[in-house]
Design a protein around this motif. Structure first.
Motif, short mmCIF file in Angstrom:
data_model
loop_
_atom_site.label_atom_id
_atom_site.label_comp_id
_atom_site.label_asym_id
_atom_site.label_seq_id
_atom_site.Cartn_x
_atom_site.Cartn_y
_atom_site.Cartn_z
N GLN A 1 65.69 40.88 54.32
CA GLN A 1 65.10 41.94 55.02
C GLN A 1 63.92 42.39 54.44
O GLN A 1 62.80 42.74 54.93
CB GLN A 1 66.18 43.07 55.01
CG GLN A 1 65.90 43.96 56.32
CD GLN A 1 65.44 43.51 57.55
OE1 GLN A 1 66.11 42.44 58.12
NE2 GLN A 1 64.47 43.99 58.34
N ASP B 1 65.68 34.87 61.54
CA ASP B 1 67.54 34.67 61.30
C ASP B 1 68.08 33.57 60.98
O ASP B 1 68.98 33.29 60.29
CB ASP B 1 67.76 35.40 62.79
CG ASP B 1 67.82 36.76 62.89
OD1 ASP B 1 67.66 37.51 61.96
OD2 ASP B 1 68.04 37.37 63.93
N TYR C 1 57.53 39.92 66.92
CA TYR C 1 58.48 40.35 66.18
C TYR C 1 59.93 39.62 66.80
O TYR C 1 60.34 38.92 65.83
CB TYR C 1 58.48 41.75 65.83
CG TYR C 1 59.75 42.15 65.12
CD1 TYR C 1 59.86 42.01 63.75
CD2 TYR C 1 61.18 42.54 65.81
CE1 TYR C 1 61.07 41.83 63.09
CE2 TYR C 1 62.40 42.75 64.94
CZ TYR C 1 62.37 42.30 63.54
OH TYR C 1 63.50 42.71 62.87
N ARG C 2 60.44 39.76 67.70
CA ARG C 2 61.43 39.25 68.21
C ARG C 2 61.48 37.66 68.42
O ARG C 2 62.41 37.16 67.80
CB ARG C 2 61.74 39.81 69.54
CG ARG C 2 62.87 39.25 70.40
CD ARG C 2 63.22 39.72 71.69
NE ARG C 2 64.26 38.92 72.41
CZ ARG C 2 64.54 38.99 73.56
NH1 ARG C 2 64.32 39.98 74.30
NH2 ARG C 2 65.52 38.15 73.94
N ARG D 1 61.67 36.53 64.84
CA ARG D 1 62.95 36.72 64.43
C ARG D 1 64.08 35.80 64.78
O ARG D 1 64.87 35.25 64.14
CB ARG D 1 63.74 38.23 64.90
CG ARG D 1 63.84 39.41 64.31
CD ARG D 1 65.33 39.39 63.47
NE ARG D 1 64.86 40.54 62.57
CZ ARG D 1 65.46 40.38 61.45
NH1 ARG D 1 65.93 39.55 60.81
NH2 ARG D 1 65.28 41.41 60.39
N ILE E 1 60.48 41.21 55.16
CA ILE E 1 60.18 41.35 56.63
C ILE E 1 59.26 42.37 56.70
O ILE E 1 59.67 43.37 56.71
CB ILE E 1 61.31 41.09 57.56
CG1 ILE E 1 62.18 39.87 57.21
CG2 ILE E 1 60.76 40.82 58.99
CD1 ILE E 1 63.30 39.56 57.98
#
Ligand code: 6PG
Length: 241
Positions: free
Chosen positions: A105, A99, A90-91, A94, A108
């Motif tokens: 949002q 991002d 996920y990070r 992102r 996601i």
């Protein structure tokens, strides 16, 4: 997929950057082929290879062409780590895609990793998918599932000797063997109901496993990645090795 099968659609690229560019253009064409305002469901892959794809998708020339408000992002698998951990898929997504592209949002849909256990996360994610696809009994048809290939032939978090690869009913399950940390993964039947499945394979380290996958000497389903056989969708392999 079985790379031996005549239906296999394999494209080779001279450099990873060509691969990322073509994959990004291919994804754009898929999204655009789905008429607005229909949602486009996209299951993302983790690992290191797709970073280059996500970064390409967010370069200005392409980023401005994607209808981000129609694309809904899901994860093919996730490590059982906090969302802030550098091992988190996920990070990574992102930072490299969501991002920079300023994806809303509401589009996601990460695999939750702040619940009590991987088992609970798998059950919760299955519910999230059932709510999104508005269906309970038949498997969902993601518009696109992006997959990678591990050096041992695994894909997503489906490893050869882990019971997760046998799961035939659930949409999401846990993978507890062969990995440094537990993982949560979509199951094979979900992958096989995808409309388009795109494997991205890049780097010298993948040469050996890809050679084995193509080698008729090996049983046709020796590796988890070869078990991806969509019921009515298609599989493409984009390779730069
Ligand atoms: C992950 C993926 C995994 C990955 C392959 C290839 O989260 O790591 O689910 O299946 O796609 O291991 O990874 P690389 O792209 O890093 O080689």
């Amino acid at each position: 997929m079985n790379a031996n099968s005549p239906a296999a659609n394999i494209r080779y690229f001279e450099t990873p950057s060509r691969l990322f560019d073509e994959a990004a253009q291919f994804i754009l064409s898929l999204v655009k082929a789905k008429p607005s305002p229909e949602k486009f469901s996209f299951a993302l892959s983790g690992g290191s290879t797709p970073r280059g794809l996500y970064e390409r998708m967010t370069q200005e020339d392409l980023c401005s062409l994607f209808p981000w408000e129609r694309i809904h992002f899901f994860w093919g698998d996730e490590r059982w780590v906090p969302a802030s951990d550098k091992r988190s898929n996920y990070r990574m997504v992102r930072e490299t895609l969501l991002d920079p592209a300023q994806v809303p949002q509401a589009n996601i849909h990460p695999i939750p990793t702040s619940v009590a256990s991987p088992e609970l996360a798998a059950a919760d994610y299955e519910k999230i998918l059932k709510d999104f696809f508005q269906q309970k009994f038949s498997f969902p048809a993601f518009d696109l599932i992006l997959l990678g290939l591990g050096e041992d032939g695994h894909t997503a978090s489906l490893f050869a000797d882990d019971p997760a690869i046998q799961e035939g009913k659930r949409w999401v399950t846990t993978a507890l063997l062969n990995t440094a940390e537990p993982r949560v993964t979509l199951t094979l039947p979900v992958m096989n109901h995808g409309r388009s499945i795109l494997f991205l394979v890049s780097g010298e380290k993948k040469k050996e496993i890809f050679r084995k996958i193509l080698d008729p000497k090996y049983p046709t389903q020796a590796f988890p990645a070869q078990k991806v056989h969509p019921v009515s969708g298609r599989v493409l392999w984009f390779i730069s090795i």
